[in-house]
Scaffold this motif. Structure first.
Motif, mmCIF file in Angstrom:
data_model
loop_
_atom_site.group_PDB
_atom_site.id
_atom_site.type_symbol
_atom_site.label_atom_id
_atom_site.label_comp_id
_atom_site.label_asym_id
_atom_site.label_seq_id
_atom_site.Cartn_x
_atom_site.Cartn_y
_atom_site.Cartn_z
ATOM 1 N N GLY A 86 57.170 -16.714 -65.781
ATOM 2 C CA GLY A 86 56.491 -17.034 -64.532
ATOM 3 C C GLY A 86 55.760 -18.356 -64.496
ATOM 4 N N THR A 89 56.924 -20.354 -61.420
ATOM 5 C CA THR A 89 56.522 -19.595 -60.230
ATOM 6 C C THR A 89 55.044 -19.796 -59.935
ATOM 7 N N ARG A 90 54.226 -19.711 -60.954
ATOM 8 C CA ARG A 90 52.782 -19.894 -60.763
ATOM 9 C C ARG A 90 52.473 -21.300 -60.255
ATOM 10 N N LYS A 91 53.143 -22.311 -60.811
ATOM 11 C CA LYS A 91 52.909 -23.685 -60.374
ATOM 12 C C LYS A 91 53.285 -23.863 -58.897
ATOM 13 N N GLU A 94 50.640 -22.201 -56.717
ATOM 14 C CA GLU A 94 49.372 -22.926 -56.750
ATOM 15 C C GLU A 94 49.436 -24.265 -56.022
ATOM 16 N N HIS A 113 55.354 -9.664 -66.451
ATOM 17 C CA HIS A 113 54.869 -10.939 -65.954
ATOM 18 C C HIS A 113 54.908 -10.970 -64.428
ATOM 19 N N ILE A 117 51.811 -11.750 -61.706
ATOM 20 C CA ILE A 117 51.903 -12.751 -60.638
ATOM 21 C C ILE A 117 51.647 -12.098 -59.276
ATOM 22 N N ASN A 120 47.956 -11.571 -58.852
ATOM 23 C CA ASN A 120 47.215 -12.817 -58.649
ATOM 24 C C ASN A 120 47.496 -13.461 -57.293
#
Length: 387
Positions: A86, A89-91, A94, A113, A117, A120
């Motif tokens: 992830g 994906t997180r980047k 964000e 994971h 995500i 969050n």
């Protein structure tokens, strides 16, 4: 597979594929420079090993360049076709508010994971478990239409989680069962690497190692593996295979194209892994899916880690595709005596894609020092255009 419909490809689209297996069952630009542009869950619920994959430290490759190329915007929809741990994906989530993201991965161990995500970034992520070839059925089940996606990211190859856990059978350095299935146990009838080596004949094995691994000593390695199988026992662990392959070389290691030391079994492991997971066919199908589901003006970003992957992506972007298959032979090798009409050549070379960069983007030396596994990464990006 639980919770989603599966589309299984019926025929092979690349030279070496599961057709061989059916027979065996019977018997350059640095990223440090400036870049210029030219929640409904369908995750498979399945028993996994007692390994806490959520503690794995994952460093996404070339994340700054990926975000710059993908250009996430608020309210738009993106697909991370290779979720892994992830990181990318997180980047993406964000980088812009209220981004909607579909996270796909064929490995059921990524579920943990994905759950993190989703916690969050509530109501922003749709987790899916499946291969590239299964994506159309998954999107259809959620009433997601073609030409409705704003950006798609591919990060090809194995994830760090798969390499770092011996029981997955991908690592040369960690001894474990010779599995190598990215899908793990989603398809219990799918053969493991050990099953392939226990049934395949010498000629087919040599072809796999030569074509998928680029190994010069493919015939000698194949002959040695078959001899060990018949004279001693079936090959069941990664260390057994690594030792057998290493015995075919006079040196303890050899150098790659960049003069870096490499284990003698590296290319053989890569070749068998590609074959077991049908990786090149999946990549080819994945790029076709991207062309099908991206809006006009949508962005495609790919990260490849060896020439076989990169060649397929490059051929698609250049328009060198014949009947949906990336042309394996570059046009510069076509006979100069061949006479073709101008319209025929233009139609053949017509591409749906407009490249964002003139050359591939590679990691900066600083990133390679921090994350050595990214040293062979190549980033390509393109925009879908009207035909």
């Amino acid at each position: 597979m639980i919770g989603c419909t599966v589309i299984r490809p019926k025929t092979s689209i690349l030279p070496l594929s599961r057709l061989i297996l059916s027979r065996t069952n019977r018997g350059i630009v640095s990223s440090s420079s400036n870049l210029v542009e030219n929640s409904n869950s369908n995750v498979v619920s399945q028993q996994t090993d007692n390994v806490d994959y959520t503690t794995v430290q994952h460093v996404p490759v070339m994340s700054r360049e990926v975000i710059k190329s993908l250009k996430p915007e608020s309210g738009k929809i993106y697909i991370d076709m290779t979720f892994g741990a992830g990181g990318h994906t997180r980047k993406i989530l964000e980088s812009a508010p209220n981004v909607k993201l579909i996270a796909l991965d064929r490995d059921p161990d990524t579920k943990r994971h994905m759950d993190i995500i989703c916690e969050n970034f509530p109501n922003q992520v749709i987790p899916l478990c499946g291969k590239f070839s299964e994506l159309p059925s998954l999107l259809e089940s959620m009433n997601i239409a073609e030409e409705s996606i704003d950006g798609i990211l591919f990060d090809f190859g194995c994830s760090s989680m798969q390499f770092d856990h011996a029981e997955r059978g991908f690592s040369i350095n960690l001894n474990g069962p010779l599995d190598m299935r990215m899908d793990k146990n989603r398809y219990p009838d799918e053969p493991t690497a050990a099953d392939v080596l226990a049934t395949i004949d010498e000629n087919d094995l040599a072809k796999i190692i030569k074509v998928y691994g680029g190994e010069k000593k493919a015939k000698k390695i194949a002959r040695t593996i078959i001899d060990v199988r018949y004279a001693l026992k079936p090959i069941r662990t990664t260390h057994e295979l690594a030792s057998i392959v290493a015995s075919c070389f006079d040196e303890n290691f050899h150098l790659d194209r960049l003069n870096r030391p490499m284990h003698n079994a590296t290319k053989t492991f890569q070749a068998i892994r590609i074959f077991v997971n049908d990786e090149l066919n999946e990549i080819n199908y994945g790029i076709q899916c991207a062309e099908k589901y991206l809006k006009y003006g949508g962005r495609l970003v790919t990260l490849t880690f060896h020439s076989l992957e990169d060649t397929i992506v490059k051929r698609h972007i250049q328009g060198q595709v014949v009947q949906g298959i990336a042309n394996a032979l570059a046009l510069k090798y076509v006979s100069q005596m061949e006479i073709c009409e101008k319209n025929m050549i233009e139609n053949f070379m017509k591409s749906t894609w407009k490249p964002l960069y003139k050359h591939v983007i590679i990691p900066s030396p600083k990133e390679v020092d921090l994350n050595p596994r990214c040293r062979s990464a190549k980033l390509r990006a393109a925009i879908k255009t009207h035909q």
